[in-house]
Design a protein around this motif. Structure first.
Motif, short mmCIF file in Angstrom:
data_model
loop_
_atom_site.label_atom_id
_atom_site.label_comp_id
_atom_site.label_asym_id
_atom_site.label_seq_id
_atom_site.Cartn_x
_atom_site.Cartn_y
_atom_site.Cartn_z
N LEU A 312 0.84 -1.20 0.00
CA LEU A 312 0.00 0.00 0.00
C LEU A 312 0.87 1.25 0.00
O LEU A 312 0.55 2.24 -0.67
N LEU A 313 1.97 1.23 0.73
CA LEU A 313 2.88 2.37 0.72
C LEU A 313 3.43 2.63 -0.68
O LEU A 313 3.57 3.78 -1.10
N ARG A 314 3.71 1.57 -1.43
CA ARG A 314 4.17 1.77 -2.81
C ARG A 314 3.08 2.43 -3.65
O ARG A 314 3.36 3.28 -4.50
N SER A 315 1.83 2.03 -3.42
CA SER A 315 0.72 2.66 -4.12
C SER A 315 0.60 4.14 -3.74
O SER A 315 0.19 4.97 -4.55
N MET A 316 0.97 4.45 -2.51
CA MET A 316 0.98 5.84 -2.05
C MET A 316 2.18 6.63 -2.58
O MET A 316 2.29 7.82 -2.32
N ARG A 317 3.09 5.95 -3.28
CA ARG A 317 4.34 6.53 -3.76
C ARG A 317 5.27 6.88 -2.58
O ARG A 317 5.93 7.91 -2.56
N ARG A 318 5.28 5.94 -1.61
CA ARG A 318 6.16 6.07 -0.47
C ARG A 318 6.99 4.79 -0.35
O ARG A 318 6.82 3.86 -1.13
N PHE A 319 7.87 4.77 0.64
CA PHE A 319 8.79 3.66 0.79
C PHE A 319 8.66 3.08 2.20
O PHE A 319 8.20 3.75 3.12
N GLY A 320 9.12 1.84 2.35
CA GLY A 320 9.18 1.23 3.67
C GLY A 320 8.11 0.18 3.89
O GLY A 320 7.44 -0.28 2.97
N GLY A 321 7.94 -0.18 5.13
CA GLY A 321 6.99 -1.20 5.52
C GLY A 321 7.18 -1.50 6.99
O GLY A 321 8.03 -0.90 7.67
N ARG A 322 6.42 -2.46 7.51
CA ARG A 322 6.41 -2.72 8.95
C ARG A 322 7.81 -3.01 9.49
O ARG A 322 8.25 -2.40 10.46
N GLU A 323 8.52 -3.96 8.88
CA GLU A 323 9.82 -4.35 9.42
C GLU A 323 10.84 -3.22 9.33
O GLU A 323 11.61 -2.99 10.26
N ALA A 324 10.83 -2.51 8.21
CA ALA A 324 11.77 -1.39 8.06
C ALA A 324 11.48 -0.30 9.10
O ALA A 324 12.41 0.27 9.70
N PHE A 325 10.22 -0.02 9.31
CA PHE A 325 9.86 1.03 10.26
C PHE A 325 10.20 0.61 11.69
O PHE A 325 10.68 1.42 12.49
N LEU A 326 9.94 -0.63 12.04
CA LEU A 326 10.30 -1.10 13.38
C LEU A 326 11.81 -1.07 13.57
O LEU A 326 12.31 -0.76 14.66
N GLY A 327 12.55 -1.37 12.51
CA GLY A 327 14.01 -1.27 12.58
C GLY A 327 14.47 0.15 12.84
O GLY A 327 15.41 0.38 13.61
N LEU A 328 13.81 1.11 12.19
CA LEU A 328 14.14 2.52 12.42
C LEU A 328 13.86 2.90 13.87
O LEU A 328 14.66 3.59 14.51
N LEU A 329 12.73 2.46 14.41
CA LEU A 329 12.40 2.76 15.80
C LEU A 329 13.42 2.13 16.75
O LEU A 329 13.78 2.73 17.77
N ASP A 330 13.90 0.94 16.41
CA ASP A 330 14.95 0.32 17.22
C ASP A 330 16.21 1.19 17.22
O ASP A 330 16.89 1.32 18.26
#
Length: 491
Positions: A312-330
């Motif tokens: 869905l993020l790709r459809s929004m023309r954005r990047f990332g996803g659950r695992e990538a975002f949780l990694g950033l929060l870590d």
């Protein structure tokens, strides 16, 4: 009485600025206030007491547009019942729709775009004299500047950039920066604009079309304005833009924000610096390091996730996803375990499936965010998503907003309770005014993890802090919660 340029005396005219929308609009309003005060206008707080009410509108999403129109209609309806003679629309809604808004809202006496800001005094005087300027014709403001970011600084000289403090003859003069701004409130914090515009092409967002391509303010101009704010009692700077993680790319240094933060934190009178509007795809380790370690910069991370489903993020023309975002929060919490983290999410985007929602839910449960805003998708004129199929009905979007609002409320309450026992530094924003039962009975302020207006507050017992004043920063320990608000006591 004041004098005109020809020397003939004339009664001083008054203006009230009514600001809607985000903190970026607040900066723009204070710049307008500074320009008007320099031209002899009397600034008043109440629109009913002003010759002209200037409404700085918001054009972000459908509800914001409706709210702006309601305020314009309300102000116009009060003409004749108060001193107000004219009501003028400025800001994002006015810039975005121009003549169309003027045609559909004849109650407004003028609709002025960003290009009118430098000459606002002359425009308002003309409106009061019955000679309102024509409403502007909207255009895609991205086309006003070169495509290449490194060419924009030179190309921006003739482009209106609200909040950048441009003088009538261009940017700050060679003799040194001067601040074109007037404070419209006495709060101990103030937004400070570091850039305007956005180069991202999120499918749901119209902001780049009416705010334009990304342009950074030069560091010495930002520091000069920070000094000006510090001299006027501001203790916390709230750095704002459409995308703070892009700061410096048009100045040849994508790491410039990390270098700017120590200079801002060192400004006399400034005790806290807070960064906002971070794009997850552009966050750099060096920026995280600076936000976590520079003395005076609060560990507060306002990260625009919008969703967590990668498709869905790709459809929004954005990047990332659950695992990538949780990694950033870590990565954030590895540097500052008790960092404040907030975000916004959109539900009901075209084509959103139950699997997408489950992915978002799993992310939110694992993320432990302090505050999350939930928006229901709505078509925005001129955006890519407006052309998408697989649209969801308004009822379905509303159901999803309700579902995730309930989930997020519970998660945010849990996160607030996790902070019980933490020691926090609280910037005091209000103190009890007296024995009136209707008055606030607590000392109210914000801890480092709480951004202005929308992230909750920290409440202190005035009996434990009898001599505290607005603008003080006091140390306390969190003892309880009321929703996302914290209760704290003297350590």
């Amino acid at each position: 009485m004041v004098s005109t340029a020809q020397g003939a005396p004339t009664a001083q005219r008054s203006v009230a600025l009514v600001t809607l929308g985000c903190t970026r609009n607040e900066v723009d309003s204070e710049e307008l206030a500074g320009r008007l005060a320099a031209e002899g206008w009397l600034l008043v707080d109440d629109a009913d007491d002003a010759d002209v009410a200037v409404v700085n509108t918001c054009g972000f999403v459908e509800q914001a547009k409706k709210d702006s129109i309601d305020v314009l209609l309300e102000a116009s309806a009060r003409k004749g019942q108060s001193k107000t003679q004219k009501v003028v629309a400025v800001g994002c809604l006015a810039e975005r729709y121009g003549q169309q808004l003027a045609d559909e809202l004849p109650e407004a006496d003028a609709v002025l775009g960003f290009d009118s800001y430098v000459d606002m005094s002359a425009h308002l005087r003309a409106i009061l004299d019955g000679h309102a300027p024509a409403s502007h014709t909207p255009s895609d403001r991205r086309r006003l500047l070169p495509l290449s970011p490194v060419q924009r600084q030179e190309g921006s000289a003739g482009v209106a950039l609200p909040g950048h403090g441009e003088a009538p003859d261009g940017p700050f003069p060679a003799s040194g920066p001067r601040v074109i701004r007037a404070r419209l409130d006495g709060r101990p914090w103030a937004p400070l604009k570091i850039a305007s515009g956005c180069d991202r092409r999120c499918a749901f967002c119209a902001i780049p079309m009416f705010r334009g391509a990304f342009v950074s303010r030069r560091p010495h101009d930002i520091v000069a304005e920070a000094r000006w704010l510090g001299e006027r009692g501001v203790k916390e700077l709230f750095l704002v833009s459409e995308n703070s993680t892009s700061y410096g790319k048009d100045l040849g240094d994508i790491g410039l924000l990390e270098k700017l933060l120590p200079d801002l934190a060192a400004v006399p009178g400034i005790e806290r610096v807070r960064v906002s509007y971070l794009q997850p795809a552009e966050i750099r380790p060096a920026l995280l390091d600076a936000m976590a370690t520079v003395p005076g910069v609060v560990p507060y991370f306002d990260i625009s996730f919008q969703h967590a489903s990668a498709p869905l993020l790709r459809s929004m023309r954005r990047f990332g996803g659950r695992e990538a975002f949780l990694g950033l929060l870590d990565e954030v919490r590895a540097r500052v375990p008790q960092a404040g983290i907030r975000s916004n999410v959109i539900v009901g985007f075209p084509g959103e499936t139950e699997d997408d929602l489950l992915e978002l839910e799993a992310f939110l449960v694992a993320a432990r965010l302090d505050v999350v805003g939930v928006f229901g998708y709505s078509d925005e004129d001129g955006t890519e998503a407006e052309t998408y199929g697989d649209k969801l009905s308004d009822d379905v979007v509303a159901q999803r907003v309700s579902r995730f609002s309930a989930l997020i409320e519970e998660l945010n309450l849990q996160r607030a309770e996790e902070r019980i026992g933490e020691v926090v530094d609280v910037l005091v924003e209000s103190v009890p005014a007296g024995d009136d039962e209707d008055e606030e009975t607590s000392v109210v302020g914000r801890a480092a993890h709480q951004g202005p207006d929308v992230d909750g507050v920290t409440m202190l017992d005035p009996g434990e802090f009898p001599d505290v004043a607005v603008g003080d920063i006091v140390r306390a320990v969190v003892t309880g919660t009321e929703g996302i608000d914290l209760l704290a006591a003297r350590c």
